[in-house]
Design a protein around this motif. Sequence first.
Motif, PDB file in Angstrom:
ATOM      1  N   GLY A 119     -42.783 -29.954 -60.894  1.00  0.00           N
ATOM      2  CA  GLY A 119     -42.980 -29.282 -59.605  1.00  0.00           C
ATOM      3  C   GLY A 119     -44.004 -28.184 -59.820  1.00  0.00           C
ATOM      4  N   CYS A 120     -44.405 -27.514 -58.765  1.00  0.00           N
ATOM      5  CA  CYS A 120     -45.417 -26.465 -58.882  1.00  0.00           C
ATOM      6  C   CYS A 120     -44.850 -25.123 -58.411  1.00  0.00           C
ATOM      7  N   GLY A 121     -45.314 -24.046 -59.010  1.00  0.00           N
ATOM      8  CA  GLY A 121     -44.956 -22.697 -58.562  1.00  0.00           C
ATOM      9  C   GLY A 121     -43.452 -22.491 -58.575  1.00  0.00           C
ATOM     10  N   SER A 122     -42.931 -22.006 -57.456  1.00  0.00           N
ATOM     11  CA  SER A 122     -41.490 -21.725 -57.381  1.00  0.00           C
ATOM     12  C   SER A 122     -40.678 -23.001 -57.574  1.00  0.00           C
ATOM     13  N   ALA A 123     -41.210 -24.129 -57.142  1.00  0.00           N
ATOM     14  CA  ALA A 123     -40.490 -25.394 -57.335  1.00  0.00           C
ATOM     15  C   ALA A 123     -40.311 -25.656 -58.836  1.00  0.00           C
ATOM     16  N   TYR A 124     -41.324 -25.339 -59.614  1.00  0.00           N
ATOM     17  CA  TYR A 124     -41.231 -25.497 -61.080  1.00  0.00           C
ATOM     18  C   TYR A 124     -40.172 -24.549 -61.658  1.00  0.00           C
ATOM     19  N   ALA A 165     -38.986 -35.051 -59.298  1.00  0.00           N
ATOM     20  CA  ALA A 165     -40.089 -34.291 -58.678  1.00  0.00           C
ATOM     21  C   ALA A 165     -39.505 -33.379 -57.604  1.00  0.00           C
ATOM     22  N   ILE A 166     -39.929 -32.116 -57.624  1.00  0.00           N
ATOM     23  CA  ILE A 166     -39.397 -31.141 -56.664  1.00  0.00           C
ATOM     24  C   ILE A 166     -40.513 -30.690 -55.743  1.00  0.00           C
ATOM     25  N   SER A 167     -40.217 -30.638 -54.448  1.00  0.00           N
ATOM     26  CA  SER A 167     -41.198 -30.084 -53.518  1.00  0.00           C
ATOM     27  C   SER A 167     -40.532 -29.731 -52.192  1.00  0.00           C
ATOM     28  N   GLN A 168     -40.740 -28.511 -51.748  1.00  0.00           N
ATOM     29  CA  GLN A 168     -40.253 -28.121 -50.424  1.00  0.00           C
ATOM     30  C   GLN A 168     -40.989 -28.916 -49.360  1.00  0.00           C
ATOM     31  N   SER A 169     -42.314 -28.874 -49.419  1.00  0.00           N
ATOM     32  CA  SER A 169     -43.126 -29.499 -48.369  1.00  0.00           C
ATOM     33  C   SER A 169     -43.177 -31.019 -48.516  1.00  0.00           C
ATOM     34  N   GLY A 170     -43.042 -31.490 -49.739  1.00  0.00           N
ATOM     35  CA  GLY A 170     -43.223 -32.916 -50.007  1.00  0.00           C
ATOM     36  C   GLY A 170     -44.670 -33.355 -49.928  1.00  0.00           C
ATOM     37  N   GLU A 171     -45.578 -32.403 -49.844  1.00  0.00           N
ATOM     38  CA  GLU A 171     -46.999 -32.742 -49.674  1.00  0.00           C
ATOM     39  C   GLU A 171     -47.885 -32.119 -50.753  1.00  0.00           C
ATOM     40  N   THR A 172     -47.314 -31.407 -51.703  1.00  0.00           N
ATOM     41  CA  THR A 172     -48.132 -30.737 -52.723  1.00  0.00           C
ATOM     42  C   THR A 172     -48.894 -31.784 -53.538  1.00  0.00           C
ATOM     43  N   TYR A 173     -50.208 -31.683 -53.532  1.00  0.00           N
ATOM     44  CA  TYR A 173     -51.027 -32.763 -54.082  1.00  0.00           C
ATOM     45  C   TYR A 173     -50.778 -32.978 -55.571  1.00  0.00           C
ATOM     46  N   SER A 217     -42.444 -19.255 -43.695  1.00  0.00           N
ATOM     47  CA  SER A 217     -43.131 -18.232 -44.483  1.00  0.00           C
ATOM     48  C   SER A 217     -43.731 -18.865 -45.748  1.00  0.00           C
ATOM     49  N   VAL A 218     -44.903 -18.391 -46.136  1.00  0.00           N
ATOM     50  CA  VAL A 218     -45.579 -18.986 -47.294  1.00  0.00           C
ATOM     51  C   VAL A 218     -44.722 -18.873 -48.567  1.00  0.00           C
ATOM     52  N   ALA A 219     -44.050 -17.748 -48.723  1.00  0.00           N
ATOM     53  CA  ALA A 219     -43.213 -17.570 -49.917  1.00  0.00           C
ATOM     54  C   ALA A 219     -41.921 -18.363 -49.759  1.00  0.00           C
ATOM     55  N   SER A 220     -41.611 -19.131 -50.759  1.00  0.00           N
ATOM     56  CA  SER A 220     -40.410 -19.973 -50.689  1.00  0.00           C
ATOM     57  C   SER A 220     -39.169 -19.165 -51.056  1.00  0.00           C
ATOM     58  N   THR A 221     -38.141 -19.258 -50.243  1.00  0.00           N
ATOM     59  CA  THR A 221     -36.883 -18.540 -50.526  1.00  0.00           C
ATOM     60  C   THR A 221     -35.703 -19.497 -50.388  1.00  0.00           C
ATOM     61  N   ALA A 302     -40.684 -12.298 -60.279  1.00  0.00           N
ATOM     62  CA  ALA A 302     -42.058 -11.806 -60.461  1.00  0.00           C
ATOM     63  C   ALA A 302     -43.010 -12.533 -59.517  1.00  0.00           C
ATOM     64  N   GLN A 303     -42.797 -13.841 -59.381  1.00  0.00           N
ATOM     65  CA  GLN A 303     -43.645 -14.638 -58.476  1.00  0.00           C
ATOM     66  C   GLN A 303     -43.551 -14.122 -57.034  1.00  0.00           C
ATOM     67  N   LYS A 304     -42.312 -13.870 -56.581  1.00  0.00           N
ATOM     68  CA  LYS A 304     -42.123 -13.400 -55.202  1.00  0.00           C
ATOM     69  C   LYS A 304     -42.825 -12.067 -55.010  1.00  0.00           C
ATOM     70  N   LEU A 305     -42.649 -11.166 -55.988  1.00  0.00           N
ATOM     71  CA  LEU A 305     -43.223  -9.824 -55.823  1.00  0.00           C
ATOM     72  C   LEU A 305     -44.747  -9.890 -55.760  1.00  0.00           C
ATOM     73  N   LYS A 306     -45.368 -10.591 -56.705  1.00  0.00           N
ATOM     74  CA  LYS A 306     -46.836 -10.599 -56.733  1.00  0.00           C
ATOM     75  C   LYS A 306     -47.402 -11.333 -55.526  1.00  0.00           C
ATOM     76  N   GLU A 307     -46.717 -12.392 -55.117  1.00  0.00           N
ATOM     77  CA  GLU A 307     -47.204 -13.239 -54.032  1.00  0.00           C
ATOM     78  C   GLU A 307     -47.293 -12.482 -52.698  1.00  0.00           C
ATOM     79  N   ILE A 308     -46.269 -11.696 -52.385  1.00  0.00           N
ATOM     80  CA  ILE A 308     -46.267 -11.080 -51.044  1.00  0.00           C
ATOM     81  C   ILE A 308     -46.571  -9.588 -51.051  1.00  0.00           C
ATOM     82  N   SER A 421     -48.702 -25.108 -47.970  1.00  0.00           N
ATOM     83  CA  SER A 421     -48.657 -26.389 -48.639  1.00  0.00           C
ATOM     84  C   SER A 421     -50.021 -26.640 -49.268  1.00  0.00           C
ATOM     85  N   VAL A 422     -50.031 -26.822 -50.592  1.00  0.00           N
ATOM     86  CA  VAL A 422     -51.310 -26.952 -51.301  1.00  0.00           C
ATOM     87  C   VAL A 422     -51.625 -28.441 -51.438  1.00  0.00           C
ATOM     88  N   THR A 423     -52.380 -28.958 -50.476  1.00  0.00           N
ATOM     89  CA  THR A 423     -52.625 -30.401 -50.417  1.00  0.00           C
ATOM     90  C   THR A 423     -53.963 -30.783 -51.037  1.00  0.00           C
TER      91      THR A 423
END
Length: 425
Positions: A119-124, A165-173, A217-221, A302-308, A421-423
């Motif tokens: 997975g990518c980012g928070s999904a990872y 495979a993990i994905s919130q959007s299901g569309e991460t390229y 929201s862009v940040a996944s929670t 750390a990801q949440k803090l830096k991201e937003i 969603s990073v497509t």
Amino acid sequence: MWRRRCSPPPTWRRWSATPARSCTWRTASWPCSRPTASTPSPATPRETAKEPLTVDWDAGHYDTGGYEHYLLKEISEQPETITRTMSGRLDERFHVAHLGGLNMDARETRSFRRVKIIGCGSAYYSGQIGAQLIEELARIPSDAEPASEFRYRNPVVDPDTLYVAISQSGETYDTLAAVQELKRKGGRVIGIVNAVGSAIAREVDGGIYLHAGPEVSVASTKAFTSTSLAFALLALHLGRVRDLSPADGRRIVEGLRRLPGQIEQILQQGDKIAELAKKYAPHPSMMFVGRVRGYPVAREGAQKLKEISYVHAEAYPASELKHGPLALIGPDMPTVAIVPDDELLDKNLTTLGEIRARGGQVLMVGHREPDAKLADDVIVIPRNEIELDPILLTIPLQLLAYHAAVALGRDVDKPRNLAKSVTVE
Ligand code: AGP
């Protein structure tokens, strides 16, 4: 009428400029779009072999529901969203999780020798939580890797490995491309996905839908906690067809049932966490540390803090501090320490002492107030089974990041430079 059976050469999809024609082979799972010069466009509506899909999301998911931001709404929804993720999946009689969407019988479920999560980012990061849950409960060697790296390193695909495979959007390229590479090499891939009918959901062999509702929201929670919970279900499922005892199965099922009420208790500390966020947000940089189960929690914090909030944040295993990053610790670099009351408590408290001895401030998240000399501030969370601690430990860090971003006047729901969603690659 064209009555030839359709076979699925992959290039047919590319012929879509020609009107698609219906196929008399109703079980076909691909569109029959083969063009012929002798078959004019039909005047009647075209048949399709595709099954209709009903998505249980309503318009209410797309307003802020009285909250100032979608992010706060989505953080606050977590008692309900994790309830939905486990709804209908827990069995109190055999202390198991029912995951029919995996499309696997018990024999196949027993056959895997490894689990590989991508997975990518928070999904990872939620995949790292998942790998630990599976190792602990099912005793299957498991690990997580960024899908964006996995797809480029010509991975060895093993028939005895279950790929997840993990994905919130299901569309991460990057995740989609990794799944396609796995499938191409004959790998068995399941998905843990929120968006029903998304590209990744269609590509995998089966999976677990989160039912967390749309995350705006862009940040996944809420997708992060629901994914972690879905991994607890998967670990229970894999464990109970192996050596996880009924008593341990019951312990986990009961722990899962307690989570929504305990998340509610943490949310009630929102005002206190907002004050702490105001205190720590002006620092240019923050360190997040945790050990084993606490480490992916620290990474996500750390990801949440830096991201937003755009505050620089680094996450390290607490055990690694003395191998380098301790040099950064001082009055300008506060540390958020993940310190659950588990078998590593004493080691974590020693780390806090090392940080304080270098003049570093400590905000501790754990199950009890430590000696006042070890932490400047403490957020206490309710106790559950230690395997489920990461889910509860994550919630205060989401609130901390949210209130820090508000205090700094950031665009909370649409942080700069990021897309939901990073497509693209
Ligand atoms: C999370 O806060 C981020 N916005 C990002 O890391 C995200 O989790 C990642 O891009 C993966 O997205 P996905 O779950 O939709 O695949």
